[in-house]
Design an enzyme around this catalytic site. Structure first.
Site, mmCIF file in Angstrom:
data_model
loop_
_atom_site.group_PDB
_atom_site.id
_atom_site.type_symbol
_atom_site.label_atom_id
_atom_site.label_comp_id
_atom_site.label_asym_id
_atom_site.label_seq_id
_atom_site.Cartn_x
_atom_site.Cartn_y
_atom_site.Cartn_z
ATOM 1 N NE ARG A 25 0.780 1.442 4.347
ATOM 2 C CZ ARG A 25 2.270 1.826 4.309
ATOM 3 N NH1 ARG A 25 2.701 1.935 3.361
ATOM 4 N NH2 ARG A 25 2.782 1.736 5.482
ATOM 5 N N GLY A 33 8.901 0.322 2.857
ATOM 6 C CA GLY A 33 7.705 1.424 3.760
ATOM 7 C C GLY A 33 6.460 1.145 2.750
ATOM 8 C CG ASP A 61 0.623 -0.702 6.914
ATOM 9 O OD1 ASP A 61 -0.018 0.376 6.640
ATOM 10 O OD2 ASP A 61 1.677 -0.895 7.392
#
Ligand code: GAF
Length: 397
Positions: free
Chosen positions: A41, A142, A190
């Protein structure tokens, strides 16, 4: 959008083909029965607000983790991952406890995501299986490579032995896996977006009620550019739980269940009861929650310049008040903001390295990439992305 300046990444069918080849090479048996994928994401705005029960606005990426595999008759699990970034392939073998005792984390550490998902699967006991993984989500970049791995495995187990299929409970189980088996006290963002993401939409998640609102984001004149700084500072591990604790402390001093229930007026009134750092952390969270609500409203009106301004405010707050940015991310944001046609840019995810996300007019993408390359002191990687679909089972050829 075809952009020769950005990195190309394998699509889902290419990843399935890679995983199938790896499966055959390692297990040397007939083709796997099941294939699934789950996306990484990028968060557009609403950073470090999820564990404060606030709002977040992520979208699922076309970068995905694919798992292929088959059920076996015994209690043994064998998993192999292509893990090109980590010099793979890497293999892990373990047995499922037959007496219902917990499946503890151990080595290799990457397999703890798999073990955690097995441990928290909602229809135990899980059968033995063999599986191969191939992923286009950069590891530790990340973009939630870990959530995509957890959600992909949960989706894989659903094909072997269905659970009740409730998507929110699935995201919560994967978040638990991250807490207990990876040791990261993450929020829900997430895993939630990896499960529930929808093509052409960002997801406004209310992290208190766990309700999701799909916000259309499929304007052909718009590009969402992800820039990987390709740095990861070691602070990430220790600083994340510290931030979470500071927020809980602030809420408790203010007499609230979470910072979601707090206004800037409450915070100002209590200022002399908070130390300077706790005040800064709380201020970031309270203002970021408000910014996220406003950002959704601007997006619905197609007011991208206003959205971009909120992104930059978010970045500055993460840099100055929450102190989770770093010089590389600041450089990338400043460089992007110098280019005409760029609406906004900010760090995305937990911080201390990883990626920035930049919203811009489609025609500005090549010159933005060139400009960032020229100005950045490191070696960046670029992904031109569109909001994509959440986790799903795939049909095998
Ligand atoms: C990491 C965490 F996993 C998320 O839950 C979230 O807190 C994010 O950092 C910061 O917004 O990705």
């Amino acid at each position: 959008l075809f952009c020769p300046m950005a990195s190309s990444f394998p699509n889902v069918s290419e990843l399935v083909a890679r995983a199938r080849r790896l499966y055959r090479q390692v297990f040397g048996e007939e083709a796997p029965q099941v294939a699934v994928c789950a996306p990484g994401r990028v968060n557009l705005i609403g950073e470090h607000t999820d564990y404060n029960q606030g709002f977040v606005l992520p979208m699922a990426l076309p970068l995905v983790t694919v798992v292929v595999g088959s059920q076996t008759s015994g209690q043994d699990v064998s998993v192999v991952t292509a893990a090109e970034d980590a010099g793979g392939p890497l293999r892990a073998d373990f047995s499922l406890p037959s007496d219902g005792s917990p499946l503890s984390p151990g080595l290799p550490s990457w397999a703890n995501y798999v073990k955690g998902v097995i441990q928290h699967y909602r229809a135990p006991p899980v059968p033995g299986f063999r599986a191969a993984i191939a992923s286009s989500v950069p590891l530790g970049g990340g973009l939630s490579s870990s959530a995509s791995l957890e959600v992909a495995f949960y989706t894989f187990l659903q094909q072997l032995k269905p659970d009740d299929g409730d998507k929110v409970s699935k995201a919560l189980a994967c978040q638990q896996a991250e807490h207990t088996h990876a040791g990261v006290p993450c929020g829900i963002m997430d895993q939630f977006v990896s499960v529930l993401g929808r093509e052409g939409h960002a997801l406004l998640i209310d992290c208190r009620s766990l309700e999701a609102t799909f916000v259309p984001l499929a304007d052909p004149g718009l590009v969402i550019l992800i820039t990987n700084s390709n740095v990861k500072h070691s602070l990430t591990g220790s600083e994340y739980p510290t931030r979470r604790r500071q927020c809980e402390e602030a809420a408790s001093i203010l007499g609230k269940a979470s910072l979601r229930d707090t206004t800037m007026k409450d915070l100002e009134e209590a200022r002399d009861r908070l130390d300077a750092v706790t005040y800064q952390r709380a201020r970031h969270v309270i203002e970021e929650i408000e910014r996220t609500v406003q950002a959704v409203e601007t997006l619905k009106r197609g007011a991208y310049a206003e959205f971009g301004k909120l992104m930059v405010e978010s970045h500055n707050s993460l840099r100055d008040l929450y102190e989770v940015s770093c010089k590389e991310l600041d450089e990338l944001v400043s460089a992007a903001m110098e280019v005409e046609g760029v609406f906004g840019s900010r760090m995305t995810g937990g911080g201390f390295g990883g990626c920035t996300v930049t919203l811009m007019q489609a025609h500005a993408v090549d010159r933005t990439i060139l400009h960032i390359k020229e100005r950045y002191s490191g070696t960046p990687t670029f992904y031109v992305t569109t909001p994509s679909e959440g986790a799903r089972a795939l049909s095998l050829p």
